[in-house]
Write an enzyme that holds these catalytic residues in place. Structure first.
Site, PDB file in Angstrom:
ATOM      1  N   GLU A  83      -6.490   4.234  -5.625  1.00 56.92           N
ATOM      2  CA  GLU A  83      -7.739   4.530  -4.919  1.00 56.92           C
ATOM      3  C   GLU A  83      -8.189   5.925  -5.328  1.00 56.92           C
ATOM      4  OE1 GLU A  83      -9.510   4.955  -0.373  1.00 56.92           O
ATOM      5  OE2 GLU A  83      -7.623   5.863  -0.954  1.00 56.92           O
ATOM      6  N   ASP A 119      -2.891   4.822  -2.336  1.00 58.30           N
ATOM      7  CA  ASP A 119      -3.847   5.508  -1.479  1.00 58.30           C
ATOM      8  C   ASP A 119      -4.215   6.887  -2.051  1.00 58.30           C
ATOM      9  OD1 ASP A 119      -5.092   5.366   1.262  1.00 58.30           O
ATOM     10  OD2 ASP A 119      -3.971   7.234   1.522  1.00 58.30           O
ATOM     11  N   ASP A 125       0.867  -1.175   0.000  1.00 51.13           N
ATOM     12  CA  ASP A 125       0.000   0.000   0.000  1.00 51.13           C
ATOM     13  C   ASP A 125       0.908   1.231   0.000  1.00 51.13           C
ATOM     14  OD1 ASP A 125      -2.166   1.755   0.431  1.00 51.13           O
ATOM     15  OD2 ASP A 125      -3.172   0.282   1.703  1.00 51.13           O
TER      16      ASP A 125
HETATM   17  O1  TEU Z   1      -8.929   6.539   2.356  1.00 54.66           O
HETATM   18  C1  TEU Z   1      -9.342   7.643   1.629  1.00 54.66           C
HETATM   19  C2  TEU Z   1     -10.466   8.352   2.148  1.00 54.66           C
HETATM   20  O2  TEU Z   1     -10.802   9.384   1.614  1.00 54.66           O
HETATM   21  C3  TEU Z   1     -11.148   7.789   3.331  1.00 54.66           C
HETATM   22  O3  TEU Z   1     -10.655   8.427   4.438  1.00 54.66           O
HETATM   23  C4  TEU Z   1     -12.579   7.956   3.200  1.00 54.66           C
HETATM   24  O4  TEU Z   1     -12.914   9.281   2.971  1.00 54.66           O
HETATM   25  C5  TEU Z   1     -13.267   7.532   4.448  1.00 54.66           C
HETATM   26  O5  TEU Z   1     -12.769   6.334   4.891  1.00 54.66           O
HETATM   27  C6  TEU Z   1     -14.710   7.345   4.164  1.00 54.66           C
HETATM   28  O6  TEU Z   1     -15.343   7.688   5.295  1.00 54.66           O
HETATM   29  C7  TEU Z   1      -7.602   6.219   2.364  1.00 54.66           C
HETATM   30  C8  TEU Z   1      -7.371   4.999   3.230  1.00 54.66           C
HETATM   31  O7  TEU Z   1      -8.012   3.912   2.664  1.00 54.66           O
HETATM   32  C9  TEU Z   1      -7.809   5.314   4.622  1.00 54.66           C
HETATM   33  O8  TEU Z   1      -7.744   4.210   5.470  1.00 54.66           O
HETATM   34  C10 TEU Z   1      -6.938   6.437   5.124  1.00 54.66           C
HETATM   35  O9  TEU Z   1      -7.381   6.834   6.381  1.00 54.66           O
HETATM   36  C11 TEU Z   1      -6.944   7.636   4.187  1.00 54.66           C
HETATM   37  O10 TEU Z   1      -6.794   7.275   2.828  1.00 54.66           O
HETATM   38  C12 TEU Z   1      -5.806   8.561   4.503  1.00 54.66           C
HETATM   39  O11 TEU Z   1      -4.588   7.990   4.129  1.00 54.66           O
END
Ligand code: TEU
Length: 549
Positions: free
Chosen positions: A248, A206, A105
């Site tokens: 993502e 991410d 990741d």
């Molecule tokens: O998630 C992206 C993200 O925008 C999420 O925080 C999303 O908005 C939220 O979970 C929905 O409520 C990624 C990762 O998958 C997440 O675990 C991280 O916290 C985030 O990025 C920051 O790196």
């Protein structure tokens, strides 16, 4: 494989199923209550038994764990709570022996504020690392603008020593990297190449659509230079290997997804898009503002992605991950029809075109959790939301109702291995409590049971390997306006399948099945003859060869 099938099947990552591990909650080996890499190694045979071909590992790098590892303080070392670099190398080798590739990741939008770069950056304005981050001059108390951080509060944090604010799209401890700076990009590429040298099979990137931010214009995702940066990164790194890459992108639509997953390989293999995951909330509001799933709209959304990316891109298929509630609790029924509905959801998803992702425990039909009160929750997003909404005068019950439905901790309770104490996850005190239903729902129970949710997933994975139509068949949605049935066909030159599912607790008429009554049943979640009426959450896949004229 014959040359013909090989051509139709394309690159390896179109033919595999990926399993996501959230290391903190997967398997503890040293009884400190936190999952770790040796724990993962000890479960590789379980994963091989399921039939998956790759593991996406949520971050295991050094991190103060403000956001469970999505705040990285050293990209080239492993956090001691998870193990060592040697453990990581061993994991890669041991996985390879079982034909499993390891996907790392990459969190490239931001680092931890404890990363060496940020520590340097905040020393002075002329420090060589200062420009690795996004700063704006200002006066204390007068923010550069009113942009908000995803985890609550403003997106700007004041550093008195510099008389400057830094920009953070997530927590205060996750300062955004400045991708405009070519030195930052070079450092990142070198780090990626270093991991490629170690033999990893790919990367999940991410919030990649947020790297090209332009805070002065209020732009977070899909900034003007986004695809330029991604292409450069891909050219400098990924294209030198045979990798799976998945970005993502909460801001993805079918148009930009064609760029991200361009078959010419100039960007990524595919992206995670979230259109279908943002439907059961009130329009224009947050995920916490609950609304029932608009079923027909959801089908049309999924169908649109299938149609649009056919031969022009590639889909990732998922219903669960570490940020989302458990799908069986969300769109299925986690009580009376838990098994049936978990299998139904899996069947509908795995019949589609794209690369399926299974999130740990999904293959067991693991459910959401309802902790008694907020003190049992660990996720920064949940804790901040609770504080904010309580301050805003929401009723506690209402806030807890949102948390029960949508908190990220629903997906983060420990993996349920057995009916032993703490579900066999740890002999210590788990960092987050185990879901009490582990006594009934656990891997040990399900593995040998041909009727389990686990066996259903194993069969679905197997079917993709046996029938190329799952890979290349063209998608067509049927009974589009039906409020209960999700039905579609996949058609290739010489085979076709029909996927048919009842998404509700009530029986549902499905006349299509009459037309397919002589077809071969590939999978079926009820032990009964399939008629033209489907029972609650009944789902099946039928296959027939096409007679050529
Ligand atoms: O998630 C992206 C993200 O925008 C999420 O925080 C999303 O908005 C939220 O979970 C929905 O409520 C990624 C990762 O998958 C997440 O675990 C991280 O916290 C985030 O990025 C920051 O790196």
């Amino acid at each position: 494989m014959t040359e013909m099938t090989e051509k139709k099947r394309g690159p390896w990552w179109k033919n595999t199923v990926v399993y996501q591990i959230y290391p903190k909650s997967f398997q503890d080996s040293d009884n400190d209550g936190i999952g770790d890499i040796p724990g993962i190694i000890s479960r590789l045979d379980y994963l091989a038994g399921l039939g998956i071909g790759a593991v996406w590992l949520s971050p295991v790098y050094c991190s103060p764990q403000d956001d469970n590892g999505y705040d990285i303080s050293d990209y080239q070392d492993i956090d001691p709570m998870f193990g060592t670099l040697e453990d990581m190398e061993k994991l890669i080798t041991e996985a390879k022996k079982r034909d499993i590739r390891i996907i790392m990741d990459l969190v490239l939008n931001h680092t931890s504020d404890e990363h060496r770069w940020f520590q340097e950056a905040k020393k002075s304005r002329d420090n060589p690392y200062h420009d690795y981050y996004v700063w704006r001059d200002g006066v204390e108390g007068k923010l550069p603008n009113d942009m908000k951080a995803t985890f609550g509060g403003p997106a700007w944090e004041w550093v008195p020593e510099l008389n400057q604010y830094y920009f953070h799209q997530f927590s205060v401890k996750q300062p955004d990297l400045n991708w405009e700076n070519p030195k930052v990009r070079r450092e990142i590429y070198d780090m990626i190449l270093w991991w490629m040298e170690k033999g990893v099979g790919g990367f999940r990137l991410d919030v990649i659509d947020q790297i090209a931010k332009e805070p002065d214009r209020g732009i977070t995702n899909n900034g003007p230079r986004l695809h330029e940066f991604i292409r450069e990164m891909s050219r400098e790194t990924f294209q030198k290997g045979d990798l799976i890459t998945v970005g993502e992108a909460w801001g993805a639509n079918t148009e930009n997804a064609k760029l991200y997953s361009n078959p010419d390989g100039s960007e990524f293999s595919m992206v995670f898009q979230f259109e279908h995951m943002a439907m059961d909330q009130q329009p224009g509001k947050e995920k916490w503002d609950l609304a029932p799933l608009p079923f027909v709209k959801m089908k049309q959304c999924m169908a649109k992605w299938q149609r649009e990316l056919y031969q022009t891109g590639w889909n990732s298929l998922f219903l669960d991950n570490h940020d989302l509630p458990r799908i069986v609790s969300r769109w299925g029924d986690d009580k009376k029809y838990r098994k049936e509905s978990a299998k139904m959801l899996a069947t509908v998803l795995h019949g589609m075109q794209g690369t399926p992702y299974i999130y740990q425990g999904e293959e067991l039909g693991m459910t959401n959790v309802k902790f008694q009160d907020i003190t049992h929750y660990r996720d920064i997003e949940t804790l901040n939301l609770y504080r904010e909404r309580m301050e805003q005068g929401y009723r506690e019950e209402e806030v807890m109702r949102s948390i029960y439905a949508k908190s990220r901790d629903n997906a983060r309770t420990p993996m349920q291995w057995s009916a032993e104490e703490n579900a066999g996850f740890t002999k210590g005190t788990p960092w987050i409590e185990v879901n009490p239903n582990y006594v009934e729902i656990n891997a040990e129970e399900e593995r040998e049971d041909p009727d389990s949710v686990f066996s259903c997933y194993r069969t679905l994975i197997q079917l993709r390997k046996e029938y190329p139509v799952f890979i290349d068949g063209k998608f067509e949605l049927l009974m589009e306006e039906d409020e209960q049935i999700f039905a579609y066909t996949r058609t290739s030159e010489d085979e076709e399948i029909l996927v048919c599912a009842n998404f509700t607790k009530e029986p549902a008429r499905c006349p299509l099945l009459g037309e397919w009554k002589d077809a071969r049943i590939l999978i079926h979640n009820y032990d009964r003859e399939a008629g033209e009426t489907l029972m609650p959450y009944e789902a099946l896949i039928l296959w027939r060869g096409k007679v050529r004229t």
